[in-house]
Design a protein around this motif. Structure first.
Motif, PDB file in Angstrom:
ATOM      1  N   ASN A 180       0.802  -1.219   0.000  1.00 17.00           N
ATOM      2  CA  ASN A 180       0.000   0.000   0.000  1.00 17.00           C
ATOM      3  C   ASN A 180       0.832   1.265   0.000  1.00 17.00           C
ATOM      4  N   GLY A 181       2.147   1.108   0.098  1.00 12.50           N
ATOM      5  CA  GLY A 181       2.995   2.281   0.089  1.00 12.50           C
ATOM      6  C   GLY A 181       2.880   3.076   1.371  1.00 12.50           C
ATOM      7  N   VAL A 182       3.439   4.268   1.338  1.00  8.76           N
ATOM      8  CA  VAL A 182       3.399   5.112   2.525  1.00  8.76           C
ATOM      9  C   VAL A 182       2.720   6.438   2.168  1.00  8.76           C
ATOM     10  N   ALA A 183       1.871   6.894   3.079  1.00 10.68           N
ATOM     11  CA  ALA A 183       1.020   8.054   2.800  1.00 10.68           C
ATOM     12  C   ALA A 183       1.805   9.363   2.841  1.00 10.68           C
ATOM     13  N   ILE A 184       1.469  10.230   1.886  1.00 11.26           N
ATOM     14  CA  ILE A 184       2.053  11.577   1.845  1.00 11.26           C
ATOM     15  C   ILE A 184       1.000  12.522   2.418  1.00 11.26           C
ATOM     16  N   THR A 185       1.311  13.152   3.553  1.00  9.66           N
ATOM     17  CA  THR A 185       0.298  14.013   4.189  1.00  9.66           C
ATOM     18  C   THR A 185       0.619  15.494   4.059  1.00  9.66           C
ATOM     19  N   GLY A 186       1.739  15.800   3.427  1.00 13.21           N
ATOM     20  CA  GLY A 186       2.055  17.209   3.217  1.00 13.21           C
ATOM     21  C   GLY A 186       3.081  17.356   2.113  1.00 13.21           C
ATOM     22  N   ILE A 187       2.951  18.420   1.321  1.00 14.68           N
ATOM     23  CA  ILE A 187       3.963  18.726   0.302  1.00 14.68           C
ATOM     24  C   ILE A 187       4.243  20.226   0.331  1.00 14.68           C
ATOM     25  N   GLY A 188       5.492  20.576   0.116  1.00 16.89           N
ATOM     26  CA  GLY A 188       5.852  21.991   0.095  1.00 16.89           C
ATOM     27  C   GLY A 188       6.971  22.226  -0.895  1.00 16.89           C
ATOM     28  N   ILE A 189       6.980  23.395  -1.511  1.00 24.89           N
ATOM     29  CA  ILE A 189       7.947  23.638  -2.585  1.00 24.89           C
ATOM     30  C   ILE A 189       8.264  25.118  -2.715  1.00 24.89           C
ATOM     31  N   THR A 243       4.903  20.907   6.242  1.00 16.88           N
ATOM     32  CA  THR A 243       4.511  20.524   7.608  1.00 16.88           C
ATOM     33  C   THR A 243       3.193  21.186   8.010  1.00 16.88           C
ATOM     34  N   ASN A 244       2.935  22.388   7.495  1.00 18.96           N
ATOM     35  CA  ASN A 244       1.634  23.017   7.768  1.00 18.96           C
ATOM     36  C   ASN A 244       0.506  22.162   7.210  1.00 18.96           C
ATOM     37  N   LEU A 245       0.679  21.716   5.969  1.00 18.39           N
ATOM     38  CA  LEU A 245      -0.377  20.902   5.358  1.00 18.39           C
ATOM     39  C   LEU A 245      -0.563  19.585   6.118  1.00 18.39           C
ATOM     40  N   ALA A 246       0.529  19.068   6.668  1.00 17.59           N
ATOM     41  CA  ALA A 246       0.446  17.803   7.404  1.00 17.59           C
ATOM     42  C   ALA A 246       0.016  18.018   8.854  1.00 17.59           C
ATOM     43  N   GLN A 247      -0.269  19.256   9.213  1.00 15.24           N
ATOM     44  CA  GLN A 247      -0.641  19.611  10.596  1.00 15.24           C
ATOM     45  C   GLN A 247       0.389  19.084  11.591  1.00 15.24           C
ATOM     46  N   TRP A 248       1.624  19.314  11.259  1.00 12.71           N
ATOM     47  CA  TRP A 248       2.749  18.822  12.073  1.00 12.71           C
ATOM     48  C   TRP A 248       2.801  19.559  13.408  1.00 12.71           C
ATOM     49  N   GLU A 249       2.789  18.808  14.493  1.00 12.08           N
ATOM     50  CA  GLU A 249       3.027  19.383  15.813  1.00 12.08           C
ATOM     51  C   GLU A 249       4.241  18.671  16.391  1.00 12.08           C
ATOM     52  N   ASN A 250       5.148  19.423  16.994  1.00 14.83           N
ATOM     53  CA  ASN A 250       6.278  18.762  17.653  1.00 14.83           C
ATOM     54  C   ASN A 250       5.738  17.937  18.811  1.00 14.83           C
ATOM     55  N   ASP A 251       6.122  16.668  18.852  1.00 12.29           N
ATOM     56  CA  ASP A 251       5.569  15.769  19.869  1.00 12.29           C
ATOM     57  C   ASP A 251       6.609  14.703  20.199  1.00 12.29           C
ATOM     58  N   ALA A 255       0.523   4.534   8.595  1.00 11.45           N
ATOM     59  CA  ALA A 255      -0.920   4.408   8.368  1.00 11.45           C
ATOM     60  C   ALA A 255      -1.693   4.912   9.584  1.00 11.45           C
ATOM     61  N   ALA A 256      -1.191   4.586  10.784  1.00 12.93           N
ATOM     62  CA  ALA A 256      -1.903   4.982  12.005  1.00 12.93           C
ATOM     63  C   ALA A 256      -1.966   6.495  12.144  1.00 12.93           C
ATOM     64  N   LEU A 257      -0.833   7.157  11.914  1.00 16.72           N
ATOM     65  CA  LEU A 257      -0.811   8.617  12.073  1.00 16.72           C
ATOM     66  C   LEU A 257      -1.578   9.325  10.960  1.00 16.72           C
ATOM     67  N   ALA A 258      -1.550   8.745   9.777  1.00 18.00           N
ATOM     68  CA  ALA A 258      -2.161   9.409   8.622  1.00 18.00           C
ATOM     69  C   ALA A 258      -3.676   9.265   8.615  1.00 18.00           C
ATOM     70  N   GLU A 259      -4.184   8.384   9.449  1.00 15.96           N
ATOM     71  CA  GLU A 259      -5.621   8.121   9.420  1.00 15.96           C
ATOM     72  C   GLU A 259      -6.419   9.400   9.669  1.00 15.96           C
ATOM     73  N   GLY A 260      -7.392   9.626   8.824  1.00 11.61           N
ATOM     74  CA  GLY A 260      -8.250  10.798   8.978  1.00 11.61           C
ATOM     75  C   GLY A 260      -7.665  12.073   8.401  1.00 11.61           C
ATOM     76  N   LYS A 261      -6.378  12.004   7.977  1.00  8.78           N
ATOM     77  CA  LYS A 261      -5.768  13.208   7.400  1.00  8.78           C
ATOM     78  C   LYS A 261      -5.924  13.204   5.884  1.00  8.78           C
ATOM     79  N   LYS A 262      -5.867  14.398   5.305  1.00 10.81           N
ATOM     80  CA  LYS A 262      -5.851  14.478   3.848  1.00 10.81           C
ATOM     81  C   LYS A 262      -4.561  13.851   3.328  1.00 10.81           C
TER      82      LYS A 262
END
Lengths: 397, 84, 351
Positions: free
Chosen positions: A4-13, A88-96, A235-242
């Motif tokens: 299933n590959g790995v989910a991309i939850t944010g892109i920036g350029i 990271t904004n698109l991925a809703q990245w929070e330092n954790d 997969a667990a972290l990406a669940e529910g994210k765009k």
């Protein structure tokens, strides 16, 4: 693994055709090139060699990025930070601290731009601050940004010439899929420098006019600069994210032919593409678009075309090189073109190349000239470099 | 002419670090690339630099160099032509 | 998946290429630890060597030595690492640009300046079309390369990997390092003089360390690599203790003793923080042999592997008390400029 590959939850350029995802996409749609006269890099070749320069000064980058970036004037670090912020904004990245996070960046010359300035100043009798060279090494921007993003897991920088950031994406995908990381920021960056400009010029592979990738009349590449990053999550972290797509295939091989030239049949390119398809469990006919390495040099475009023809035989998918838009951004190229490939999936459009007129006689490939709609599920992206380093990635919607 | 050929030969051996090459074995009409001396595309670029720096003679591109770099004699002829 | 070290080539400031178990320390003549250069023609034909800098030649020699040591004709992957890359060629090309104000410049130094030059050259020489990577992450350059190698074994993608770490010191990099306040000016002549308290100023060094890693144990095997742990941050004793304890518990179990610990640091604080909780484990230093450079950790791993294979310490450590026999486990702690920490656990192979 990796069905299933790995989910991309944010892109920036950030590149010469735009300072963010939207601007870059708009330029791809309108066919607006980023190749033009250099204005930020100070070089003797200012009026002779066109480049793909990011239209943001270091000062603008610093001001917009905020306080923690006042400490560094390395354009490499600033461009990387800029693109990473969007991803990271698109991925809703929070330092954790409870999430195992990695950072894998890529660059060919790191903070060379500052080192040049430092040595130039010394030569003309100035007394520049030694801080200018503190960000020289390839790992410096990664270390700096790792602290910004609270990275507590695998952190490294890949430097395999022009395939660098494709390799960063590949390694990041593997580390997430094996559970060694919960999430990872992957990509690459390079700023224009006198070092690379004069280097490629000494190799006689810079076109003094805007480059013509995959065209019979091509005369070389234009250098560009920029940065791009993806956020990959388990997969667990990406669940529910765009999700912007998935990384499903990767292949790394070495051409082992010559220090700077590719083997006539493009063996490294062929092996990298073949491995990537195998990893993705896809047949050649399932690829809906190829974003070629297509630098515009005599040697690359011919050998890459041969390798593509050998692998895809008679059923060639639509293909193009986007380096006519951005120039060759070296260590950033793999990541920038990964973002373009993901945009092609997102928008269901085949990307065009610029300034193509006549096919290369020996191979007859006809790159896409105008953006057009298509049913695009799988995109192959190629990145090849000096030292024979060859890498291919497959993205899936 | 023979003197110039000899000088170019010594310069090439030095500039390209051809320590394994016996000077006496390289004739004025031997091929420099491929089966001859075995030089490659990077050497062609270095020859362009060498001609410009040591002889003040410009070669516009490696393609243009192809004929010029055939042998020590063709090189010397080109230098003589341009310098003269 | 187990990973074995089956071949080794160490180029360093000591005479380690033939055997890392050296008889005496050769202290540097000045503040810099210059590497002892191998007899290059033994490893590299003249035609291949003609464009190579001293750094490249050292690296290729170390790699070729490791390969012939392993008796493997070829490998499935090549992974190299370097903190600063090909400094001499980079500096040479940059100077040429600036001296000529961007005039006609010779391209060879540029071509040879990229960080992947070692990996690319090795692929070319070995005609190796396999996986090829180059890492550059300051004091974790080698260790992240090693982690990638272990990942490739774990995934079953490879049966063998040529892995190396290399860095060089040049006049320019020494000069810039001096201005950045990194170096000590003193000439080291004892461990005491080399390792100091309260400062990470050091004597710079250089070297090339190459390994042939394999999924299979062979007659040539040096050691098994159990695990690697990396972290960043300034000196923090409680953190170091907890990292050490957790790492050993995971990889050694609570009832297994650790027989040997190699400590690569220039700061006494690190020495104490690692050696104290290890109690009776024999601890020996190694960075006084090499000086400091980004990939010096690779030297520590090479030395540890050699000790495990020979089951004896080099003569230079014989004054050290209580060397436990047999030596079944060896931990390598490496520190780079009080920020980059790594732990690598090696185990003796079962004979």
């Amino acid at each position: 693994m990796a069905l299933n590959g790995v989910a991309i939850t944010g892109i920036g350029i950030v590149s010469s055709i735009g300072n963010n995802n939207k601007q870059c996409w708009d330029s791809l749609v309108s066919g607006a090139t980023g190749i033009g006269p250099m204005s930020i890099l100070q070089s003797r070749y200012q009026s002779e060699l066109p480049v793909g320069e990011v239209q943001l000064s270091n000062q603008q980058l610093q001001e917009d990025l905020g306080d923690s970036f006042k400490k560094t004037n390395s354009r490499t670090t600033l461009l990387a930070a800029w693109a990473m912020q969007e991803a990271t904004n698109l991925a809703q990245w929070e330092n954790d601290p409870n999430i195992v996070s990695g950072l894998i960046s890529a660059t060919t010359v790191g903070g060379m731009d500052r080192t040049e300035n430092y040595l130039k100043d010394i030569k003309s009798g100035g007394q520049p601050s030694i801080r200018e060279v503190a960000m020289h090494d390839c790992g410096a921007h990664t270390a700096f940004l790792g602290k910004e993003y609270g990275i507590n897991g695998f952190t490294s920088t890949i430097s395999t010439a022009c395939s660098s950031s494709a390799n960063a994406i590949m390694l990041g995908a593997q580390l997430v899929l094996t559970g060694k990381l919960d999430r990872v920021i992957v990509g690459g960056v390079d700023a224009l420098s006198l070092f690379t400009l004069n280097g490629f010029n000494a190799l006689f592979i810079l076109d003094a006019t805007p480059c013509r990738p995959l065209d019979a009349s091509r005369k070389g590449l234009n250098l560009g600069e920029g940065a791009a990053y993806l956020v990959l999550e388990s997969a667990a972290l990406a669940e529910g994210k765009k999700k912007y797509g998935k990384v499903v295939g990767w292949g790394n091989a070495n051409d082992a032919f010559h220090q700077t030239a590719n083997s006539p049949e493009g063996k490294g390119a062929y092996l990298a593409m073949q491995k990537a398809l195998k990893q993705a469990q896809l047949l050649p006919e399932q690829i809906d678009y190829i974003n070629m390495h297509g630098t515009g040099t005599e040697n690359n475009d011919l050998t890459e075309s041969r390798a593509v023809k050998a692998l895809f035989e008679d059923v060639l998918p639509p293909l193009s090189s986007t380096k006519g838009f951005t120039g060759h951004t070296l260590g950033a190229a793999g990541a920038i073109e990964a973002v373009f490939s993901i945009m092609a999936l997102q928008n269901q459009q085949v990307l065009p190349g610029l300034r193509f007129k006549t096919p290369i006689e020996a191979t007859g490939l006809n790159p896409v000239k105008k953006m057009r709609a298509g049913n695009i599920k799988n995109v192959l992206s190629n990145s090849f470099g000096f030292g024979g380093n060859s890498s291919s990635l497959v993205f899936k919607s | 002419m023979e003197e110039l050929i000899e000088k170019i030969k010594i310069d090439i051996i030095e500039q390209l670090n051809l320590e394994d090459v016996n000077k006496e074995e390289v004739g004025p009409d031997d091929l420099l690339f491929g089966e001859g001396l075995g030089l490659d595309s990077i050497d062609a670029l270095e020859l362009i630099v060498l001609l410009e720096k040591k002889y003040g003679v410009k070669v516009a591109s490696p393609e243009e160099g192809k004929e010029i770099f055939k042998s020590l004699r063709t090189l010397a002829q080109y230098v003589q032509e341009k310098a003269g | 998946m187990d990973t074995y070290i089956n071949g080794l080539g160490l180029v360093s400031a000591q005479d380690t290429l033939a055997s890392p178990l050296i008889k005496a320390v050769s202290w540097p003549q000045g503040p810099i630890y210059k590497a002892i250069e191998p007899a290059y023609p033994q490893y590299i034909p003249a035609r291949q060597a003609r464009r190579m800098s001293r750094f490249l030649k050292m690296s290729i020699s170390a790699a070729q030595h490791a390969l012939s040591d392993s008796k493997l004709p070829t490998v499935d992957a090549i992974i190299t690492s370097t903190g600063l890359g090909c400094l001499q060629d980079s500096g040479k090309f940059l100077s040429e640009i600036l001296e000529s104000s961007e005039g006609t410049v010779s391209p060879t130094a540029f071509i040879q300046s990229t960080h992947n030059t070692i990996g690319g050259q090795l692929a070319l020489i070995l005609k190796n079309n396999g996986y090829n990577m180059t890492y550059s992450q300051k004091g974790h350059s080698f260790e992240t390369g090693l982690q990638d190698a272990l990942l490739k074994f774990e995934l079953g993608e490879v049966n063998s990997v040529l892995l190396g770490g290399a860095d060089e010191i040049t006049e320019l990099s020494y000069d810039l390092g001096s201005k950045l306040g990194l170096w000590k000016n003193s000439i080291p002549s004892s461990i005491e003089g080399f390792m100091t308290e309260g400062s990470n100023k050091t004597n710079p060094g250089e070297g090339a360390s190459f390994f042939v890693l394999s999924a299979h144990q062979e007659l040539e095997s040096y050691a098994k690599i159990k695990d690697v742990l990396l972290w960043n941050g300034a000196f923090d004793k409680p953190l170091m203790h907890s990292k050490l304890a957790a790492f050993l518990e995971t990889n050694l179990g609570t009832d297994q003793p650790l027989d040997l610990c190699l400590i690569g640091t220039v700061q006494k604080e690190h020495w104490h923080a690692i050696s104290e909780p290890l109690g009776s484990t024999n601890c020996i230093p190694y960075k006084h042999l090499t000086g400091e450079y980004h990939t010096a950790g690779a030297f520590g791993v090479g030395l540890g592997a050699s000790i495990l294979k020979k089951q004896s310490l080099p003569d230079i450590y014989q004054n050290n008390p209580a060397s436990a026999e047999p030596i079944n486990s060896c931990l390598v702690y490496n520190n780079y400029f009080n920020d980059y920490h790594s732990l690598t656990l090696l185990e003796a192979v079962e004979v």
